[in-house]
Design an enzyme around this catalytic site. Structure first.
Site, PDB file in Angstrom:
ATOM      1  N   HIS A  99     -12.190   0.158  -5.705  1.00 53.16           N
ATOM      2  CA  HIS A  99     -10.914   0.303  -6.077  1.00 53.16           C
ATOM      3  C   HIS A  99      -9.976  -0.581  -4.575  1.00 53.16           C
ATOM      4  O   HIS A  99     -10.143  -1.550  -4.171  1.00 53.16           O
ATOM      5  CB  HIS A  99     -11.012   1.319  -6.221  1.00 53.16           C
ATOM      6  CG  HIS A  99     -10.880   2.402  -5.353  1.00 53.16           C
ATOM      7  ND1 HIS A  99     -11.927   3.029  -4.352  1.00 53.16           N
ATOM      8  CD2 HIS A  99     -10.583   2.412  -3.474  1.00 53.16           C
ATOM      9  CE1 HIS A  99     -12.255   3.460  -3.187  1.00 53.16           C
ATOM     10  NE2 HIS A  99     -10.883   3.014  -2.520  1.00 53.16           N
ATOM     11  N   ARG A 103       0.991   1.638  -3.345  1.00 56.39           N
ATOM     12  CA  ARG A 103       2.205   1.958  -2.821  1.00 56.39           C
ATOM     13  C   ARG A 103       2.447   2.503  -4.976  1.00 56.39           C
ATOM     14  O   ARG A 103       3.450   1.434  -4.759  1.00 56.39           O
ATOM     15  CB  ARG A 103       3.052   2.543  -2.141  1.00 56.39           C
ATOM     16  CG  ARG A 103       1.786   2.808  -1.173  1.00 56.39           C
ATOM     17  CD  ARG A 103       2.081   3.089   0.366  1.00 56.39           C
ATOM     18  NE  ARG A 103       1.249   2.590   1.750  1.00 56.39           N
ATOM     19  CZ  ARG A 103       0.565   1.934   2.304  1.00 56.39           C
ATOM     20  NH1 ARG A 103       1.293   0.340   1.545  1.00 56.39           N
ATOM     21  NH2 ARG A 103      -0.137   1.671   3.449  1.00 56.39           N
ATOM     22  N   GLU A 150      -5.719   2.442  -7.684  1.00 56.51           N
ATOM     23  CA  GLU A 150      -5.705   4.333  -7.096  1.00 56.51           C
ATOM     24  C   GLU A 150      -4.058   3.884  -7.092  1.00 56.51           C
ATOM     25  O   GLU A 150      -4.323   2.895  -5.397  1.00 56.51           O
ATOM     26  CB  GLU A 150      -6.665   3.567  -5.278  1.00 56.51           C
ATOM     27  CG  GLU A 150      -6.902   5.130  -4.822  1.00 56.51           C
ATOM     28  CD  GLU A 150      -7.195   5.645  -3.434  1.00 56.51           C
ATOM     29  OE1 GLU A 150      -6.759   5.999  -2.754  1.00 56.51           O
ATOM     30  OE2 GLU A 150      -8.122   4.816  -3.423  1.00 56.51           O
ATOM     31  N   ASN A 154       4.096   8.750  -2.007  1.00 53.25           N
ATOM     32  CA  ASN A 154       4.287   9.487  -1.330  1.00 53.25           C
ATOM     33  C   ASN A 154       5.445  10.575  -1.538  1.00 53.25           C
ATOM     34  O   ASN A 154       6.457   9.977  -1.682  1.00 53.25           O
ATOM     35  CB  ASN A 154       4.151   8.782  -0.005  1.00 53.25           C
ATOM     36  CG  ASN A 154       3.201   8.013   0.450  1.00 53.25           C
ATOM     37  OD1 ASN A 154       2.289   8.453   1.264  1.00 53.25           O
ATOM     38  ND2 ASN A 154       2.499   6.566   0.035  1.00 53.25           N
ATOM     39  N   HIS A 168      -0.902 -10.548  -7.938  1.00 52.15           N
ATOM     40  CA  HIS A 168      -0.888  -9.727  -9.007  1.00 52.15           C
ATOM     41  C   HIS A 168      -2.337  -9.326  -9.327  1.00 52.15           C
ATOM     42  O   HIS A 168      -3.376  -9.352  -7.857  1.00 52.15           O
ATOM     43  CB  HIS A 168      -0.589 -11.073  -9.958  1.00 52.15           C
ATOM     44  CG  HIS A 168      -1.480 -11.925 -10.281  1.00 52.15           C
ATOM     45  ND1 HIS A 168      -1.660 -13.368 -10.066  1.00 52.15           N
ATOM     46  CD2 HIS A 168      -2.649 -12.084 -10.952  1.00 52.15           C
ATOM     47  CE1 HIS A 168      -2.043 -13.832 -10.260  1.00 52.15           C
ATOM     48  NE2 HIS A 168      -3.573 -13.196 -10.405  1.00 52.15           N
ATOM     49  N   GLU A 216      -1.032 -10.414 -14.176  1.00 47.45           N
ATOM     50  CA  GLU A 216      -1.740 -11.229 -15.211  1.00 47.45           C
ATOM     51  C   GLU A 216      -2.510 -11.030 -16.740  1.00 47.45           C
ATOM     52  O   GLU A 216      -3.505 -10.562 -16.145  1.00 47.45           O
ATOM     53  CB  GLU A 216      -2.246 -12.620 -14.634  1.00 47.45           C
ATOM     54  CG  GLU A 216      -2.396 -13.904 -15.357  1.00 47.45           C
ATOM     55  CD  GLU A 216      -2.928 -14.787 -14.420  1.00 47.45           C
ATOM     56  OE1 GLU A 216      -2.977 -15.800 -14.860  1.00 47.45           O
ATOM     57  OE2 GLU A 216      -3.588 -14.860 -13.317  1.00 47.45           O
TER      58      GLU A 216
END
Length: 389
Positions: A99, A103, A150, A154, A168, A216
């Protein structure tokens, strides 16, 4: 979900993509540590023969079991043996991109965009209030066989600096133009209209998610891995190719130079682009450094042995930022490192990863999940509080 042409397998209530039933269920492949230092151990403790024969010490001639070695040649032989041993092990190791971690400023908004506009499925979600962050995992198939995203939110942080180094993510779709129209209808931002890629024939388009991450869209036939690329910019392409081949065990799948637009790309991965997520490394002529910002975090890769992996990373020029071993409080073993450009990767023990998925597979979305791979922050660049994501 029904409005998007980006679809996972029928098991995920969508039919535009056909997924394979690959699983990563290999057994651990622990090999003995490199034996070459022991091979010449007796030489290191041998008394220089010059002491006995009155030769000058500078000759540095040692004897052992009837063979004579020059000290410099012995060191070279030991290094060569170590490199050969590590290259062989890395090549045989069972590795898969698991993965990518980054953020976002509004988790619910991003989940809505990814599921409604990009056709992803929310696989699981976990909130860690004591550490003040929440994670969400999204993708086009189960985590034990697909590359997924993932997301990390925060508490109280609503924006991040993406920087100039991250490029990208790539998503394979069967009809780029139709997908773009659906994304526009949902309020998505299209930054490059559908059309052939510069210098090529593949039809592509670019869109942005609510946080500014670029995706993309690549026109392809049905694929088992729609989430197919992570593009990062590097300052020395040959150096990066060499590192990812030797330390990470990736293959150079293809390389393309585009002098008209002054850039070169290299596709690196663990299998064909049509069936696996790959790392797209981009070199822009004359640019050797990039600002990495504090938004993009890292990629996680599965391995049979995090200890041996850390050894290879160090030997081939990477920097280990977390020594291999189990995470505090759980048994999942990881090691974290930086490539020559400073891009982060976490290697995760294959069996531990699958065990964690199995142990928590019955938990409802939103429940706790134990696997937590640390993001190692650069205090000069990051000001976040959470330790794990």
């Amino acid at each position: 979900m029904a409005s998007s042409s980006i679809r996972p397998s029928s098991s995920l209530t969508c039919s535009s993509f056909r997924f394979c039933n690959r699983t990563n269920t290999c057994a651990a492949c622990r090999l003995p540590l490199n034996p070459s230092p022991r091979r010449f151990a007796y030489l290191a403790s041998a008394v220089p023969q010059s002491h006995f024969f009155g030769l000058k010490a500078s000759s540095k001639i040692w004897r052992g079991e009837g063979r004579t070695f020059a000290a410099g040649n012995m060191a070279q032989a030991s290094t060569a043996a170590t490199q050969e041993s590590l290259l062989e092990w890395v090549k045989k190791d069972k590795r898969r991109m698991l993965h990518v971690v980054y953020r976002v400023g509004d988790l619910d908004r991003t989940i809505k965009f990814y599921t409604e506009c990009l056709g992803m499925k929310l696989l699981r979600k976990r909130d860690i209030p004591e550490e003040r962050y929440t994670n969400a995992f999204l993708g086009y198939g189960p985590e034990d066989s697909h590359f997924v995203i993932e997301l990390t939110y925060n508490y109280g942080v609503d924006s991040y600096d993406i920087g100039s180094g991250f490029g990208h993510f790539g998503i394979a779709v069967e009809d780029v133009a139709k997908t773009v129209e659906l994304i526009k209808a949902k309020g998505g931002k299209v930054t490059r209209e559908p059309g052939p890629v510069k210098g090529g024939n593949t039809v592509i388009a670019f869109i942005e998610d609510p946080d500014g991450y670029k995706f993309e869209l690549l026109e392809r036939g049905p694929t088992p891995e729609p989430l197919c690329q992570v593009m990062l910019r590097v300052g020395d392409l040959d150096r990066s190719i060499n590192f990812y081949k030797k330390a990470f065990g990736m293959e150079l799948l293809r390389k393309r130079d585009n002098p008209e637009y002054k850039y070169t790309i290299a596709m690196m991965g663990y299998g064909p682009e049509e069936k696996n997520c790959v790392l797209e490394l981009t070199y822009n002529y004359g640019v050797t450094e990039y600002d990495k910002g504090n938004a993009y975090a890292q990629i996680a890769i599965g391995t049979n042995d995090v200890y041996r992996t850390a050894e290879a990373v160090k030997f081939f020029g990477g920097k280990v930022t977390r020594e291999p071993g189990p995470l505090p409080g759980i048994s999942t073993k990881i090691t974290a490192c930086l490539d020559p450009d400073g891009w982060k990767t976490v290697f995760v023990d294959n069996i531990d990863f699958l065990k964690e998925l199995e142990d928590h597979s019955n938990k409802p979305i939103g429940g706790s999940f134990a696997v937590a791979f640390p993001i190692l922050f650069d205090s000069k660049r990051d000001s976040l509080q959470n330790t794990y994501v």
